[in-house]
Design a protein around this motif. Structure first.
Motif, mmCIF file in Angstrom:
data_model
loop_
_atom_site.group_PDB
_atom_site.id
_atom_site.type_symbol
_atom_site.label_atom_id
_atom_site.label_comp_id
_atom_site.label_asym_id
_atom_site.label_seq_id
_atom_site.Cartn_x
_atom_site.Cartn_y
_atom_site.Cartn_z
ATOM 1 N N ASP A 196 0.844 -1.171 0.033
ATOM 2 C CA ASP A 196 0.077 -0.107 -0.185
ATOM 3 C C ASP A 196 0.718 1.314 -0.100
ATOM 4 O O ASP A 196 0.385 2.299 -0.322
ATOM 5 N N SER A 197 2.062 1.317 0.577
ATOM 6 C CA SER A 197 3.109 2.426 0.697
ATOM 7 C C SER A 197 3.664 2.629 -0.592
ATOM 8 O O SER A 197 4.128 3.603 -0.594
ATOM 9 N N VAL A 198 3.478 2.020 -1.648
ATOM 10 C CA VAL A 198 4.075 2.045 -2.988
ATOM 11 C C VAL A 198 3.538 3.160 -3.534
ATOM 12 O O VAL A 198 4.239 3.719 -4.399
ATOM 13 N N SER A 199 2.185 3.323 -3.417
ATOM 14 C CA SER A 199 1.467 4.327 -4.159
ATOM 15 C C SER A 199 2.080 5.844 -3.519
ATOM 16 O O SER A 199 2.066 6.576 -4.287
ATOM 17 N N ILE A 200 2.441 5.950 -2.318
ATOM 18 C CA ILE A 200 3.040 7.139 -2.011
ATOM 19 C C ILE A 200 4.492 7.389 -2.402
ATOM 20 O O ILE A 200 4.922 8.489 -2.974
ATOM 21 N N SER A 201 5.618 6.104 -2.615
ATOM 22 C CA SER A 201 6.614 6.360 -3.351
ATOM 23 C C SER A 201 6.543 6.721 -4.596
ATOM 24 O O SER A 201 7.319 7.392 -5.081
ATOM 25 N N GLN A 202 5.549 6.099 -5.300
ATOM 26 C CA GLN A 202 5.261 6.417 -6.621
ATOM 27 C C GLN A 202 4.984 7.691 -6.982
ATOM 28 O O GLN A 202 5.700 8.336 -7.711
ATOM 29 N N VAL A 249 13.573 5.249 -13.011
ATOM 30 C CA VAL A 249 13.852 6.483 -13.553
ATOM 31 C C VAL A 249 14.125 7.706 -12.916
ATOM 32 O O VAL A 249 14.848 8.560 -13.366
ATOM 33 N N ALA A 250 13.291 7.836 -11.855
ATOM 34 C CA ALA A 250 13.319 9.031 -11.040
ATOM 35 C C ALA A 250 15.000 9.101 -10.366
ATOM 36 O O ALA A 250 15.354 10.126 -10.289
ATOM 37 N N LEU A 251 15.230 8.036 -9.686
ATOM 38 C CA LEU A 251 16.433 7.877 -9.263
ATOM 39 C C LEU A 251 17.708 8.311 -10.326
ATOM 40 O O LEU A 251 18.648 8.849 -9.779
ATOM 41 N N GLY A 252 17.592 7.806 -11.362
ATOM 42 C CA GLY A 252 18.524 8.080 -12.315
ATOM 43 C C GLY A 252 18.638 9.401 -12.869
ATOM 44 O O GLY A 252 19.631 9.899 -13.148
ATOM 45 N N ARG A 259 24.428 14.441 -6.371
ATOM 46 C CA ARG A 259 24.517 13.096 -5.502
ATOM 47 C C ARG A 259 23.846 13.234 -4.241
ATOM 48 O O ARG A 259 23.326 12.270 -3.724
ATOM 49 N N LEU A 260 23.902 14.321 -3.621
ATOM 50 C CA LEU A 260 23.160 14.396 -2.370
ATOM 51 C C LEU A 260 21.634 14.314 -2.349
ATOM 52 O O LEU A 260 21.000 13.715 -1.639
ATOM 53 N N LEU A 261 21.158 14.983 -3.574
ATOM 54 C CA LEU A 261 19.681 14.898 -3.866
ATOM 55 C C LEU A 261 19.239 13.369 -4.265
ATOM 56 O O LEU A 261 18.146 12.831 -3.822
ATOM 57 N N PHE A 262 20.236 12.589 -4.803
ATOM 58 C CA PHE A 262 19.968 11.136 -5.142
ATOM 59 C C PHE A 262 20.035 10.405 -3.697
ATOM 60 O O PHE A 262 19.056 9.902 -3.698
ATOM 61 N N LEU A 274 16.560 8.459 -2.435
ATOM 62 C CA LEU A 274 16.643 7.073 -2.011
ATOM 63 C C LEU A 274 16.305 6.742 -0.671
ATOM 64 O O LEU A 274 15.441 5.941 -0.186
ATOM 65 N N GLY A 275 16.933 7.804 0.173
ATOM 66 C CA GLY A 275 16.676 7.521 1.762
ATOM 67 C C GLY A 275 14.947 7.689 1.938
ATOM 68 O O GLY A 275 14.496 7.180 2.728
ATOM 69 N N LEU A 276 14.440 8.745 1.363
ATOM 70 C CA LEU A 276 13.184 8.926 1.517
ATOM 71 C C LEU A 276 12.023 7.624 1.033
ATOM 72 O O LEU A 276 11.210 7.282 1.566
ATOM 73 N N LEU A 277 12.275 7.094 0.071
ATOM 74 C CA LEU A 277 11.780 6.001 -0.694
ATOM 75 C C LEU A 277 11.854 4.619 0.256
ATOM 76 O O LEU A 277 10.775 4.010 0.538
ATOM 77 N N VAL A 278 12.933 4.712 0.965
ATOM 78 C CA VAL A 278 13.284 3.446 1.705
ATOM 79 C C VAL A 278 12.627 3.591 3.018
ATOM 80 O O VAL A 278 12.017 2.841 3.668
ATOM 81 N N PHE A 279 12.574 5.034 3.479
ATOM 82 C CA PHE A 279 11.961 5.327 4.617
ATOM 83 C C PHE A 279 10.308 5.180 4.576
ATOM 84 O O PHE A 279 9.558 4.482 5.254
#
Length: 304
Positions: free
Chosen positions: A59-65, A248-251, A258-261, A265-270
């Motif tokens: 269900d949290s995939v919708s938020i990450s998307q 695609v977004a991470l790329g 690199r800091l934004l990457f 990435l940390g926000l998506l994992v969180f």
């Protein structure tokens, strides 16, 4: 004086307490009196839902998307402001996104009639015409405001947009839906539109402004609708689409800094892993008590 025996004295018996909703105080009992049977109807954790870790993560995939969708919009804004993307390329991207969106709507809709499709096309035609007419106004809208104020206000509006966005629904009423978007969803949409106008006002030409505004409004208006239709059509397809969007977004973000990457990435994992784990853990400490003291709940729809 004659003595009166105890047997001759009649002691009135106290009436039995009754549990009634109305009727005032009962003789011999205080207003807040309860007997021993009061707690017999107490139920603990009757409405607590046992959640599954995998289901919450899905269900949290919708938020990450949607976070990735907003990150892609920011990347396009940055490349356009830096003249990396020309207005012709952006207009071509707008046309491709619009075409792909209609294809997805047609393939995933169960009851998409020709009348509804014509209605969508007519609204988009008026929408594009209005944007092109208003593009010169957007060019000069914020000339008297400093760039630092524009960037700060844009970031703030995007945060408001993400915070109030309806991640379980769509910003546009989907075909066949019975309810309209919520108030918070409309506020979120307005925040994203104002942020798009602020960014577009920093572009040099009318065509630039038109292309960026068309791209931004396509994403903020129609991308949630497309994602909602994909999710309703097939949840597996929704997971694959979200995974590809995250890559695609991470790329693209990695090409900016690199800091934004790392932050993305940390926000998506969180959001995808840490928050579902926290939700499962705090369920252990949830303690809910229900009983006769609860207010009555309607068992029917008042709108019927």
């Amino acid at each position: 004086m004659e003595s009166i025996s105890k047997d001759e004295i009649s002691i009135p018996s106290q009436p039995k307490w009754r549990k009634v909703a109305y009727g005032g105080m009962q003789p011999g009992y205080s207003d807040n009196y309860t007997d021993e049977s009061f707690l017999e109807g107490m139920v603990m954790n009757a409405n607590v839902v046992k959640r599954d870790m995998l289901k919450v993560m899905q269900d949290s995939v919708s938020i990450s998307q949607y976070i990735c969708i907003v990150a892609l919009v920011v990347c396009v804004w940055t490349y356009t402001l830096g003249s990396t993307i020309t207005e012709t390329t952006l207009l071509l991207l707008d046309s491709c996104l619009l075409g792909l969106g209609f294809v997805v709507l047609i393939l995933t809709a169960k009851r998409l009639s020709l009348h509804l499709l014509f209605h969508y096309l007519l609204n988009i035609a008026f929408f594009i015409s209005g944007l092109y007419i208003l593009a010169p106004i957007y060019c000069t809208l914020t000339k008297s405001i400093s760039s630092d104020s524009i960037w700060a206000l844009t970031v703030l509006l995007l945060l408001v947009h993400l915070f109030l966005h309806d991640y379980s629904g769509s910003t546009i009423r989907p075909p066949g839906a019975l309810t309209n978007p919520t108030l918070t969803s409309n506020i979120s949409l307005n925040a994203s539109i104002v942020a798009s106008v602020l960014i577009a006002s920093r572009l040099p030409s009318r065509l630039h402004v038109f292309a960026v505004m068309l791209f931004s409004l396509q994403i903020f208006l129609f991308a949630p609708l497309v994602a909602y239709c994909i999710k309703k059509y097939s949840f597996g397809l929704h997971l694959w689409f979200s995974s590809g969007l995250m890559l695609v977004a991470l790329g693209l973000v990695s090409t900016l800094h690199r800091l934004l990457f790392g932050l993305l990435l940390g926000l998506l994992v969180f959001v995808t892993f840490v928050c579902p784990y926290w939700l499962i853990r705090i369920q252990e400490y949830k303690f809910e008590i229900n009983g006769p003291w609860d207010e009555a709940k309607l068992c029917f729809d008042v709108t019927e």
